[in-house]
Design an enzyme around this catalytic site. Structure first.
Site, PDB file in Angstrom:
ATOM      1  N   SER A 142     -63.269  68.145  48.021  1.00 39.54           N
ATOM      2  CA  SER A 142     -62.342  69.183  47.564  1.00 39.54           C
ATOM      3  C   SER A 142     -61.107  68.458  47.035  1.00 39.54           C
ATOM      4  CB  SER A 142     -61.951  70.058  48.759  1.00 39.54           C
ATOM      5  OG  SER A 142     -60.794  70.812  48.489  1.00 39.54           O
ATOM      6  N   TYR A 155     -59.707  71.367  57.673  1.00 40.97           N
ATOM      7  CA  TYR A 155     -60.391  71.265  56.376  1.00 40.97           C
ATOM      8  C   TYR A 155     -59.930  70.016  55.623  1.00 40.97           C
ATOM      9  CZ  TYR A 155     -62.415  73.068  51.967  1.00 40.97           C
ATOM     10  OH  TYR A 155     -63.150  73.233  50.815  1.00 40.97           O
TER      11      TYR A 155
END
Ligand code: NAD
Length: 260
Positions: A142, A155
């Site tokens: 990401s 995350y």
């Protein structure tokens, strides 16, 4: 066709980004195993691609479960004839400030992203090394593999960790012709992101529209979401790249949100 009967296992491929990667790989001549917790959706996605099951199958797999991963990978080898590509993509998002974050939620997120990446990588490498025909391992990172945002401690931690894992796989896999790379997308409007919009609006005390404009797309060059196809085309490029020249890398696909 670019993928020439190569066999790809894609985790979390019953939805969102993984599902589109499965479609794009299939259209490029690959055989695809759609591995997901949600077996009904995985089976339906596979049946849409190939109702005969010869080139697309659904596989029940919780990526945090060692036995399910090993058994699922073995069933792919038995049904599709090996494993040439792993896309470790299954993931979840849970947002909240660190001081209020439940330990159980932290552990759950890290398990899906990191234990899942390890277990699927280990099973895929064992098969790729034994086959002796090389391979490509692709991790779904990401922009949060490079950048931090508030409310996303586990995350951001997990996505940074995937870059480390990819670099080790690149070094260990090289002599077997196995490459490893990370794709780092910006925001893509999948169920994972749709769920976050109201959650972030509540946590930050702003409107959902402002979450999109001032949080998600603020730093992009054009105010646009990245699409599932942008990510899938990058995955196809990495999956079909023929040599070790491109390994241990992370490619950001984010409308310029993050520039290396
Ligand atoms: P999604 O929610 O649409 O799909 C995720 C899939 O993973 C679902 O089918 C779900 O059933 C599956 N899954 C969840 N836990 C699992 C488990 N334990 N075992 C097996 N499968 C499991 O999400 P998405 O947006 O397509 O996200 C896919 C990946 O892309 C994730 O790793 C995510 O972090 C990453 N990513 C997404 C975005 C985005 O903006 N959507 C941006 C960057 C990275």
């Amino acid at each position: 066709m670019t993928l020439n009967d190569k066999v790809a296992v894609i985790t979390g491929a019953a939805s969102g980004i993984g599902k589109d990667i499965a479609k794009v790989f299939f259209a490029a001549g690959g055989k695809v195993a759609i591995a997901d917790l949600n077996i009904d959706a995985a089976t339906a996605t596979a049946a849409e691609l190939d109702p005969t099951g010869a080139r697309a199958i659904g596989v029940a797999m919780n990526v945090t479960d060692e036995a399910q991963v090993d058994n699922g990978m073995a069933s792919v080898v038995a049904k599709l004839g090996g494993i040439d590509i792993l896309v470790s993509n299954a993931g979840i998002q849970t947002v909240g400030p660190i001081d209020q974050f439940a330990f159980a939620d932290w552990k759950k997120l890290l398990a899906i992203h990191l234990d899942g990446a390890f277990l699927t990588t280990r099973a895929a490498l064992r098969q790729m090394y034994a086959q002796g025909r090389g391979g490509s391992v692709i991790y779904m990172g990401s922009v949060h593999s490079k950048e931090a945002s508030m409310l996303k401690a586990p995350y951001v931690t997990a996505k940074h960790g995937l870059i480390g894992l990819a670099k080790v796989v690149a070094k260990e896999g090289a002599k077997h012709g196995v490459r490893a790379n990370v794709i780092c997308p910006g925001f893509v409007r999948t169920p994972l992101v749709e769920k976050q919009i109201p959650e972030q609006a509540r946590a930050l005390g702003i409107s959902e529209e402002d979450v999109i404009k001032t949080v998600m797309l603020k730093e992009t060059v054009d105010g646009e979401f990245t699409t599932v196809d942008d990510v899938a085309q990058t995955a196809l490029f990495l999956a079909s790249f023929p040599t070790n020249a491109l390994t241990g890398q992370s490619i950001v696909v984010s409308h310029g949100w993050f520039m290396q």
